[in-house]
Scaffold this active site. Structure first.
Site, short mmCIF file in Angstrom:
data_model
loop_
_atom_site.label_atom_id
_atom_site.label_comp_id
_atom_site.label_asym_id
_atom_site.label_seq_id
_atom_site.Cartn_x
_atom_site.Cartn_y
_atom_site.Cartn_z
N ASP A 83 0.83 -1.20 0.00
CA ASP A 83 0.00 0.00 0.00
C ASP A 83 0.86 1.26 0.00
O ASP A 83 1.71 1.44 0.87
CB ASP A 83 -0.90 -0.03 1.25
CG ASP A 83 -2.13 0.84 1.12
OD1 ASP A 83 -2.03 1.91 0.51
OD2 ASP A 83 -3.19 0.44 1.64
N THR A 143 -6.92 3.37 -2.24
CA THR A 143 -6.66 1.98 -1.84
C THR A 143 -7.67 0.99 -2.42
O THR A 143 -7.30 0.01 -3.06
CB THR A 143 -6.63 1.87 -0.31
OG1 THR A 143 -5.53 2.64 0.18
CG2 THR A 143 -6.46 0.43 0.13
N ASN A 176 -12.71 4.89 -1.87
CA ASN A 176 -12.86 4.15 -0.61
C ASN A 176 -14.26 4.41 -0.04
O ASN A 176 -15.00 3.49 0.27
CB ASN A 176 -11.80 4.59 0.40
CG ASN A 176 -10.40 4.26 -0.03
OD1 ASN A 176 -10.16 3.31 -0.77
ND2 ASN A 176 -9.43 5.05 0.42
N ASP A 194 -9.69 -3.91 5.91
CA ASP A 194 -10.73 -4.82 5.43
C ASP A 194 -10.85 -4.79 3.91
O ASP A 194 -10.93 -5.83 3.25
CB ASP A 194 -12.07 -4.54 6.10
CG ASP A 194 -12.47 -3.07 6.11
OD1 ASP A 194 -12.01 -2.30 5.23
OD2 ASP A 194 -13.25 -2.66 6.99
N ASP A 202 1.26 2.41 4.06
CA ASP A 202 0.36 3.53 3.76
C ASP A 202 0.15 4.41 4.98
O ASP A 202 0.21 5.64 4.89
CB ASP A 202 -0.99 2.99 3.28
CG ASP A 202 -1.95 4.08 2.86
OD1 ASP A 202 -1.68 4.76 1.85
OD2 ASP A 202 -2.98 4.27 3.54
N HIS A 235 1.28 8.30 5.13
CA HIS A 235 0.35 9.39 5.41
C HIS A 235 0.84 10.25 6.57
O HIS A 235 0.71 11.48 6.52
CB HIS A 235 -1.04 8.82 5.75
CG HIS A 235 -1.87 8.52 4.55
ND1 HIS A 235 -2.33 9.49 3.69
CD2 HIS A 235 -2.35 7.34 4.06
CE1 HIS A 235 -3.04 8.94 2.72
NE2 HIS A 235 -3.06 7.63 2.91
N ASP A 264 -1.02 -0.38 -4.71
CA ASP A 264 -2.36 0.08 -5.05
C ASP A 264 -2.38 1.54 -5.48
O ASP A 264 -3.36 2.02 -6.04
CB ASP A 264 -3.32 -0.12 -3.88
CG ASP A 264 -2.84 0.55 -2.60
OD1 ASP A 264 -1.66 0.96 -2.53
OD2 ASP A 264 -3.64 0.65 -1.65
N HIS A 265 -1.28 2.24 -5.26
CA HIS A 265 -1.08 3.64 -5.67
C HIS A 265 0.27 4.04 -5.12
O HIS A 265 0.90 3.29 -4.35
CB HIS A 265 -2.17 4.57 -5.12
CG HIS A 265 -2.38 4.46 -3.64
ND1 HIS A 265 -1.49 4.97 -2.72
CD2 HIS A 265 -3.36 3.86 -2.92
CE1 HIS A 265 -1.92 4.70 -1.49
NE2 HIS A 265 -3.05 4.01 -1.58
#
Length: 550
Positions: A42, A83, A104, A166, A310, A314, A357-358
């Site tokens: 992530d 994500t 999301n 999740d 991730d 952040h 995912d990015h």
């Protein structure tokens, strides 16, 4: 004469035997893998592979790069790069305009409320009495590679999804998974699932949850893996571009996790430190053993998402010593995983792909400090501006229903009352909002439906636009301009800092090498499908990376 005849027969026999041996070898070499492992890191930027390369060991990222096939110019080809969207696109082989996961969270114009991509009240939590397991993949319109493998094998073979988040466990595993597991933080600290998959946790999951692993990790401070003075690839530890943990004065090492956990939602803090990746690896290894993955005649599939990268990105940003340490530790976790696969499944019996995912933008405040154009955009001011100009023009305060994810949703009911058309109001907003500071492009949904954009950022916007679900006006901010606090980093755009990610194939059926050809993230699913000789996911729009396959 008889001797010559016998010699001839013997020669023919040897030749036929050699042919049979070669044929058997060919069959063995072309056999499907016993296990496919799809790894998503992530928020991993492509440059992390090489920025930290000197400090990686030989058994993690380097093992994949040296012995697998790497796509050096692989990109996301849609907006938004979030994500849920990324995980879905990787495994479906298509973009949001087809698979329906457009963010999301997004505003549901039918339910008139903001919804979360995997929420589903039709199911209950498996593992505790909380609400964290009321989830399913039902909002994903298309099939995944994992679904297609199940269908191809008459629903045989196992599919297991794992991720701290999740959505990162559920969406890759598809509609037909045997189970998906994610981490329930707060006061719980256990891996849970949903009754969409099963009615009770397997024994191996209960044993893992009762092992005390989470507490074992959280009883240790987060210190750098190596001497922090050797982390010359990242900026100073003490700077103004990083967010602190609650209860911490400065965002610097060491991070006193045992004393910080109570102020940072207890077990949830593990998500935001490298230990989150470590416990994810532990759980994946337990799943390989507990589910006997790769031990059957049918091919199994494990989807594995590393999410702590991730959370750290952040909070601390792309250039932080925290992000560097997180990747150096993840490298060790990957080595542990690969060694376990060698032992349990066997070398040559499994196939891996690793991607992200990015990616992420560098902290705009940091970019500005080194004279690179970057900025922040106030989301509330943008919304207020759109409402103000619309109200002044059309003499109504109720035309804007929602502004989110750089999309404007109009109230169809109120437009009808005011005898206004969607096209008229949308065109006006586009003309006005382009003047708002930080907005680079604005376009109506009508234009998305009637005009084809063959390349560039509007092509990416078009691939992310879903006629059924998206808004009436779509916006694109300037490069390195984000709606976010001024400390830490984020993602979501169609610019290269968010779209350029690693894609590495490795193992059974994969050549050794690399390619500078431009590929798209949606090419992964067709490539793995082709390798497995199964049908592509039913919405797939990607192409096969033929040069990676044997």
């Amino acid at each position: 004469m008889k001797y010559t005849y016998k010699l001839l027969l013997l020669t023919v026999f040897v030749l036929l035997s050699n042919c049979n041996i070669k044929q058997n070898e060919a069959i063995q070499n072309s056999s499907k893998p016993k296990l496919v492992v799809g790894i998503v890191v992530d928020q991993m930027r492509y440059d992390y592979l090489f920025r930290f390369n000197d400090k990686y060991g030989d058994g993690g990222f380097k093992r994949l790069l040296n012995n697998g096939f790497s796509l050096e110019n692989a990109h996301y080809n849609y907006i938004p790069t979030y994500t849920a969207v990324g995980h879905t696109s990787i495994f479906t082989g298509t973009t949001p305009d087809n698979h329906g996961i457009i963010s999301n969270h997004w505003y549901d114009k039918y339910l008139k409320k903001t919804i979360y991509c995997v929420d589903d009240d039709n199911y209950k939590t498996v593992g505790n009495d909380g609400k964290g397991g009321k989830k399913s993949p039902y909002r994903m319109f298309t099939t995944t590679i994992t679904d297609q493998l199940k269908l191809a094998q008459n629903m045989q073979g196992k599919t297991i999804g794992i991720g701290i988040k999740d959505r990162s466990a559920i969406l890759p595993a598809g509609h037909t998974a045997d189970a998906a597991y994610w981490f329930d933080g707060g006061s719980v600290g256990h891996w849970i699932s949903s009754s969409f998959y099963l009615e009770a946790l397997p024994n191996w999951v209960n044993e893992f949850n009762n092992s005390g692993k989470a507490d074992e990790y959280l009883n240790q401070p987060w210190e750098t893996l190596y001497d922090i003075n050797t982390y010359t690839e990242s900026i100073a530890d003490d700077n103004n571009f990083e967010e602190t943990f609650k209860g911490q004065d400065k965002p610097v090492f060491p991070h006193d996790i045992p004393n910080l956990r109570s102020k940072n939602n207890n077990y949830s803090i593990i998500k935001a430190i490298p230990a989150g990746n470590a416990i994810t690896t532990d759980f994946a290894i337990a799943a390989i053993e507990g589910e006997q993955l790769g031990q059957n005649k049918h091919t199994d599939f494990l989807t594995l998402s590393y999410s702590s990268t991730d959370y750290v990105g952040h909070q601390f940003g792309v250039d932080s010593k925290e992000i560097q340490d997180t990747y150096l530790r993840l490298d060790k976790d990957l080595e542990r995983l690969f060694n376990n696969l060698d032992e349990k499944v066997g070398k040559g019996n499994y196939t891996i792909f690793l991607t992200a995912d990015h990616a992420a933008v560098q902290v705009p405040a940091y970019l500005k400090s080194v004279k690179i154009p970057a900025n922040y955009l106030a989301g509330k001011k943008l919304t207020d501006f759109i409402k103000k100009v619309t109200s002044e023009k059309f003499k109504s305060n109720d035309l804007i229903e929602n502004v989110s994810n750089f999309q404007v949703f109009l109230s169809k009911e109120n437009l009808k009352k005011e005898k206004l058309s969607v096209e008229e109001v949308s065109n006006f907003i586009v003309e006005e909002v382009i003047n708002f500071p930080g907005i680079y492009k604005a376009i109506t949904a009508k234009t998305m439906q009637s005009t084809y954009f063959g390349d560039g950022i509007l092509n990416s916007l078009q691939k992310g636009y879903n006629q059924k679900l998206s808004g009436d006006v779509l916006l694109i901010p300037n490069p390195s301009t984000i709606i976010y606090p001024k400390k830490g980093s984020t993602h979501g755009s169609g610019y290269s800092y968010d779209t350029h990610i690693p894609v590495i194939f490795y193992g059974n059926g994969i050549k050794r090498g690399s390619s500078k050809t431009k590929y798209e993230i949606i090419d992964i699913a067709p490539t793995i499908s082709s390798m497995l000789n199964i049908e592509f996911p039913n919405g797939a729009t990607g192409r096969v990376v033929e040069e990676a396959l044997k």
